[in-house]
Design a protein around this motif. Sequence first.
Motif, PDB file in Angstrom:
ATOM      1  N   ASP A 206      16.742 151.897  35.345  1.00 10.94           N
ATOM      2  CA  ASP A 206      15.613 152.821  35.211  1.00 10.94           C
ATOM      3  C   ASP A 206      14.704 152.372  34.063  1.00 10.94           C
ATOM      4  OD1 ASP A 206      14.111 154.961  36.068  1.00 10.94           O
ATOM      5  OD2 ASP A 206      15.183 156.443  34.873  1.00 10.94           O
ATOM      6  N   PHE A 207      14.405 151.072  34.030  1.00 14.51           N
ATOM      7  CA  PHE A 207      13.560 150.516  32.979  1.00 14.51           C
ATOM      8  C   PHE A 207      12.109 150.903  33.261  1.00 14.51           C
ATOM      9  CE2 PHE A 207      11.106 147.367  30.719  1.00 14.51           C
ATOM     10  CZ  PHE A 207      11.805 147.217  29.523  1.00 14.51           C
ATOM     11  N   LYS A 208      11.507 151.663  32.352  1.00 13.38           N
ATOM     12  CA  LYS A 208      10.116 152.089  32.485  1.00 13.38           C
ATOM     13  C   LYS A 208       9.591 152.477  31.110  1.00 13.38           C
ATOM     14  CE  LYS A 208      11.597 156.749  33.884  1.00 13.38           C
ATOM     15  NZ  LYS A 208      11.487 157.785  34.933  1.00 13.38           N
ATOM     16  N   ALA A 209       8.270 152.615  30.999  1.00 13.58           N
ATOM     17  CA  ALA A 209       7.641 152.843  29.703  1.00 13.58           C
ATOM     18  C   ALA A 209       8.119 154.124  29.039  1.00 13.58           C
ATOM     19  CB  ALA A 209       6.119 152.853  29.860  1.00 13.58           C
ATOM     20  N   SER A 210       8.391 155.157  29.820  1.00 11.93           N
ATOM     21  CA  SER A 210       8.810 156.437  29.229  1.00 11.93           C
ATOM     22  C   SER A 210      10.232 156.389  28.688  1.00 11.93           C
ATOM     23  CB  SER A 210       8.679 157.568  30.253  1.00 11.93           C
ATOM     24  OG  SER A 210       9.509 157.318  31.375  1.00 11.93           O
ATOM     25  N   ASN A 211      11.005 155.384  29.068  1.00  9.79           N
ATOM     26  CA  ASN A 211      12.384 155.245  28.580  1.00  9.79           C
ATOM     27  C   ASN A 211      12.500 154.271  27.409  1.00  9.79           C
ATOM     28  OD1 ASN A 211      13.493 157.110  30.276  1.00  9.79           O
ATOM     29  ND2 ASN A 211      14.242 155.642  31.779  1.00  9.79           N
ATOM     30  N   ILE A 212      11.371 153.747  26.939  1.00  8.50           N
ATOM     31  CA  ILE A 212      11.362 152.881  25.761  1.00  8.50           C
ATOM     32  C   ILE A 212      10.850 153.708  24.593  1.00  8.50           C
ATOM     33  CG2 ILE A 212      10.446 150.766  24.740  1.00  8.50           C
ATOM     34  CD1 ILE A 212      10.032 149.733  27.623  1.00  8.50           C
ATOM     35  N   LEU A 213      11.732 154.049  23.668  1.00  9.88           N
ATOM     36  CA  LEU A 213      11.374 154.894  22.535  1.00  9.88           C
ATOM     37  C   LEU A 213      11.047 154.037  21.318  1.00  9.88           C
ATOM     38  CD1 LEU A 213      13.989 157.778  22.877  1.00  9.88           C
ATOM     39  CD2 LEU A 213      11.744 157.524  23.970  1.00  9.88           C
ATOM     40  N   LEU A 214      10.215 154.566  20.430  1.00 12.17           N
ATOM     41  CA  LEU A 214       9.695 153.792  19.306  1.00 12.17           C
ATOM     42  C   LEU A 214       9.971 154.491  17.982  1.00 12.17           C
ATOM     43  CD1 LEU A 214       6.226 153.060  20.959  1.00 12.17           C
ATOM     44  CD2 LEU A 214       8.201 151.521  20.904  1.00 12.17           C
ATOM     45  N   ASP A 215      10.492 153.734  17.012  1.00 13.87           N
ATOM     46  CA  ASP A 215      10.750 154.325  15.701  1.00 13.87           C
ATOM     47  C   ASP A 215       9.490 154.273  14.841  1.00 13.87           C
ATOM     48  OD1 ASP A 215      10.519 151.756  14.649  1.00 13.87           O
ATOM     49  OD2 ASP A 215      12.650 151.529  14.204  1.00 13.87           O
ATOM     50  N   GLU A 216       9.627 154.568  13.548  1.00 11.13           N
ATOM     51  CA  GLU A 216       8.453 154.652  12.676  1.00 11.13           C
ATOM     52  C   GLU A 216       7.727 153.317  12.529  1.00 11.13           C
ATOM     53  OE1 GLU A 216      12.169 154.028  10.170  1.00 11.13           O
ATOM     54  OE2 GLU A 216      11.536 155.296  11.862  1.00 11.13           O
ATOM     55  N   ASP A 217       8.421 152.213  12.766  1.00 11.54           N
ATOM     56  CA  ASP A 217       7.806 150.884  12.680  1.00 11.54           C
ATOM     57  C   ASP A 217       7.511 150.290  14.051  1.00 11.54           C
ATOM     58  OD1 ASP A 217       7.898 150.795   9.832  1.00 11.54           O
ATOM     59  OD2 ASP A 217      10.037 150.337   9.950  1.00 11.54           O
TER      60      ASP A 217
END
Length: 381
Positions: A206-217
């Motif tokens: 289920d690789f998709k943009a909404s499943n890629i989370l981003l930290d403060e950097d």
Amino acid sequence: MSFFACCTSQHRFHKKTLKKKIKSYHEGKPVPSIFANFSLKTDSSKRNFIEGEIEKLGRGNLTSQIFTYSELCFATRNFHPDYMIGEGGFGRVYKGFLKGTNQVVAVKQLNRNGFQGNREFIVEVLMLSLLHNPYLVNLVGYCADGDQRVLVYEYMVNGSLEDHLFDLPPDKKALDWSTRMKIAEGAARGLEYLHEVANPPVIYRDFKASNILLDEDFNPKLSDFGLAKLGPTGDKTHVSTRVMGTYGYCAPEYASTGQLTTKSDVYSFGVVLLEMITGRRVIDHMRPSGEQNLVTWAYPLLKDRRKFTLMADPLLEGRYPIRGLHQAIAIAAMCLQEDAELRPLISDVVTALNVLARKNVEWSDNNNNSNNSVERMILID
């Protein structure tokens, strides 16, 4: 649908055995049977059985913490709408605060609308309790009180990649080129860990943009492992399963036959990389009919290097290295090939993206006839 893993009464691990296997896994030793002896009961009448099994697996065997529902109500102010930070097909996500550990967390409350949510819940708890990598989101704990199914993750302050690519408000700055390539490389490294380090290998599915989370950097971490599947082992070339995932991201051979391999994830990665390059959603019904499907729109452009600049996200405002754009498109093209065997291994994708993601790289934009191997490997005919 056959998901790996959760115990039948005939194949229950002794706690010491499971602890030993987890220890071996963390030390990098192969654990080929860690999920193999699990099978999930599919009768919805077995809900109570599942609750009991999750609790038994969680106590002392898994690395994640068990929360009571009341603790998570307190952390999210009774799941107040003001604390909601996201919503998907399987539930809502709330920002929460754990007073005991002074920790901000993301709390995902699964919909109570059928057995599928229970399957995903069990898979995700097991996956993220056993797999640990800087590019996978950390599972803090979970709750299985009564019919509640809640997952507690580390909080990722910059949300998802999707939040920074599409429908940006006027006051929100678009991601620059170097940040996009940094995110692409990190996400590829997450898949590389699942495909080539985890033993047995794991297909994310289920690789998709909404499943890629981003930290403060803006470092990426893969999240939402509910659809993850153990990959083929031994002399098997694929696993067969019911087609799941998000329309537009699924590899064509998986969508048509249900045959799943790690190359299915590579195709999905190519779709997301194309989204990052173009700023276009994989499916966008607001665009003209010939442009609503991103891959279909891009396909003829991938054949002609002279048209590559037409694919660049307008929000980049031309601030990208021409050679870097060409190489990123070449990588996406390789991943999107219809023949799965021609797609690269994700480790090769990581190697190619590493160059694009490095800071302070001096690109020679005048050298558009570069002999770079990535540029020469555009194989879409």
